[in-house]
Design a protein around this motif. Structure first.
Motif, short mmCIF file in Angstrom:
data_model
loop_
_atom_site.label_atom_id
_atom_site.label_comp_id
_atom_site.label_asym_id
_atom_site.label_seq_id
_atom_site.Cartn_x
_atom_site.Cartn_y
_atom_site.Cartn_z
N TYR A 126 4.18 8.43 12.44
CA TYR A 126 3.71 7.02 12.17
C TYR A 126 3.29 6.28 13.57
O TYR A 126 2.42 5.34 13.57
CB TYR A 126 4.60 6.41 11.27
CG TYR A 126 5.95 6.01 11.85
CD1 TYR A 126 6.10 4.86 12.71
CD2 TYR A 126 7.10 6.73 11.50
CE1 TYR A 126 7.25 4.64 13.05
CE2 TYR A 126 8.29 6.44 11.87
CZ TYR A 126 8.17 4.99 12.66
OH TYR A 126 9.62 4.90 13.25
N TYR A 154 2.38 10.22 7.09
CA TYR A 154 2.09 10.33 5.71
C TYR A 154 3.33 9.66 5.08
O TYR A 154 3.22 9.08 3.73
CB TYR A 154 1.83 11.63 5.39
CG TYR A 154 1.58 11.95 3.71
CD1 TYR A 154 0.27 11.62 3.19
CD2 TYR A 154 2.61 12.43 2.79
CE1 TYR A 154 -0.03 11.67 1.96
CE2 TYR A 154 2.38 12.66 1.65
CZ TYR A 154 1.07 12.32 0.88
OH TYR A 154 0.50 12.02 -0.27
N TRP A 180 3.03 6.03 5.25
CA TRP A 180 2.08 5.76 4.23
C TRP A 180 2.28 5.89 2.86
O TRP A 180 1.85 4.85 1.74
CB TRP A 180 0.61 6.45 4.39
CG TRP A 180 -0.49 6.26 3.75
CD1 TRP A 180 -1.36 5.29 4.03
CD2 TRP A 180 -0.82 6.94 2.35
NE1 TRP A 180 -2.32 5.18 3.14
CE2 TRP A 180 -2.28 6.07 1.98
CE3 TRP A 180 -0.50 7.97 1.59
CZ2 TRP A 180 -2.87 6.67 0.95
CZ3 TRP A 180 -1.22 8.48 0.66
CH2 TRP A 180 -2.30 7.62 0.31
N ARG A 204 3.37 2.49 1.30
CA ARG A 204 2.49 1.43 1.57
C ARG A 204 2.50 0.31 0.89
O ARG A 204 2.28 -0.93 1.32
CB ARG A 204 1.02 2.09 1.89
CG ARG A 204 0.73 2.63 0.44
CD ARG A 204 -0.60 3.23 0.76
NE ARG A 204 -1.20 4.02 -0.43
CZ ARG A 204 -0.73 5.06 -1.35
NH1 ARG A 204 0.38 5.57 -0.72
NH2 ARG A 204 -1.24 5.55 -2.39
N ALA A 230 -1.53 0.09 6.80
CA ALA A 230 -1.49 1.16 5.98
C ALA A 230 -3.02 1.87 6.00
O ALA A 230 -3.00 3.14 5.80
CB ALA A 230 -1.70 0.57 4.39
N LEU A 287 -2.49 4.24 8.96
CA LEU A 287 -1.78 5.42 8.71
C LEU A 287 -2.54 6.33 7.97
O LEU A 287 -2.32 7.91 8.22
CB LEU A 287 -0.29 4.97 8.04
CG LEU A 287 0.75 4.21 8.66
CD1 LEU A 287 1.60 3.47 7.47
CD2 LEU A 287 1.58 5.14 9.63
N ARG A 288 -3.32 5.97 7.21
CA ARG A 288 -4.29 6.79 6.36
C ARG A 288 -5.19 7.34 7.46
O ARG A 288 -5.47 8.72 7.38
CB ARG A 288 -4.95 6.02 5.45
CG ARG A 288 -5.85 7.05 4.62
CD ARG A 288 -6.44 6.40 3.37
NE ARG A 288 -7.12 7.44 2.47
CZ ARG A 288 -7.14 7.59 1.03
NH1 ARG A 288 -6.58 6.68 0.56
NH2 ARG A 288 -7.92 8.48 0.78
N GLY A 331 -0.02 6.18 14.16
CA GLY A 331 -0.71 5.10 13.59
C GLY A 331 -0.56 3.68 14.22
O GLY A 331 -1.56 2.81 14.38
#
Length: 245
Positions: A202, A91, A94, A97, A187, A190-191, A205
């Protein structure tokens, strides 16, 4: 390209140093913190626009912005993570981003390393490489390290702490070069990652990107003295690196 530092976490294993300071501001040497070292690295390789993701004890970073700018010749922007004390760094990255489209040299705010790491990543740019991880292929690995399996044909296949060390190519040291072309996909990854579980890293991600068919590359850093500061033993090692006896 801009520099980006993740410095939002509480660093609870470093208390009492982190009672009122983020990990990135814990003293390594007189008037020297991890954030000092990282900003100096960026300036040394010509990256002078830098963003810092802050959260826990953000005011301590805010109070030093002018001093950092004057000392290292950089321009700083702060990005605020409103969930830094409860969510993990997927997060946190992100939250930055909107900066990824400029191209980013990312560094974790708890990693002491020389500017040669940034130079290695910059030298590895080119071709279709969109995300390049700084990889230590020399170190003996244990349970806590962020381990990577990489092949020349496919790039990164796996990045996780939950891996048999014997199968790993090396350890990701917490520094990544992210090209503008990777911004949207990263991005989104990551979300997806923090929505699935806000306590993920991350690097999870990155794994999501790989699982979706994207390629991530690595750049071996060679024999380099570096340390990720998670606890008091790591802090002692960082002080040995910065101020050898």
């Amino acid at each position: 390209m801009i520099g980006l530092v993740l410095a939002a976490g509480a660093g609870r294993r470093l208390r009492p140093y982190t009672d009122n300071l983020p990990k990135a501001l814990v003293p390594i040497a007189p008037e020297t913190t991890v954030l000092d070292l990282t900003l100096a690295n960026y300036a040394e390789v010509g990256i002078t626009d830098v963003a810092i993701v802050v959260g826990f004890a953000a005011a301590a970073v805010e109070a030093r912005v002018e001093g950092f700018q004057n000392r290292y010749g950089v321009t700083l922007e702060l990005v605020y993570n409103d969930k830094a004390e409860t969510w993990n760094n997927a997060y946190s990255l992100w939250c930055a981003r909107d900066l990824l489209s400029a191209g980013v040299m990312l560094a974790n705010g708890d990693t002491v390393h020389p500017a040669s790491v940034q130079r290695t990543l910059l030298d590895a740019r080119g071709g279709d490489r969109q995300i390049i991880l700084a990889l230590d292929t020399e170190k003996s690995l244990a349970e806590e390290e962020m381990k990577v399996i990489w092949t020349p044909e496919q790039g990164v296949r796996t990045i996780t702490k939950l891996m048999d060390s014997a199968t790993a190519t090396g350890e990701y040291i917490g520094v990544t070069l992210i090209e503008p072309a990777a911004a949207t996909a990263l991005a989104d990854a990551l979300r997806t990652t923090w929505e699935r579980d806000p306590h993920l890293y991350y690097e999870d991600g990155y794994q999501h990107l790989v699982d979706q068919g994207s390629r991530i590359d690595v750049a071996p850093i060679g024999k380099v003295d570096w340390v990720e500061i998670d606890n008091h033993d790591d802090l002692a090692r960082a002080r040995e690196i910065v101020c050898p006896s």
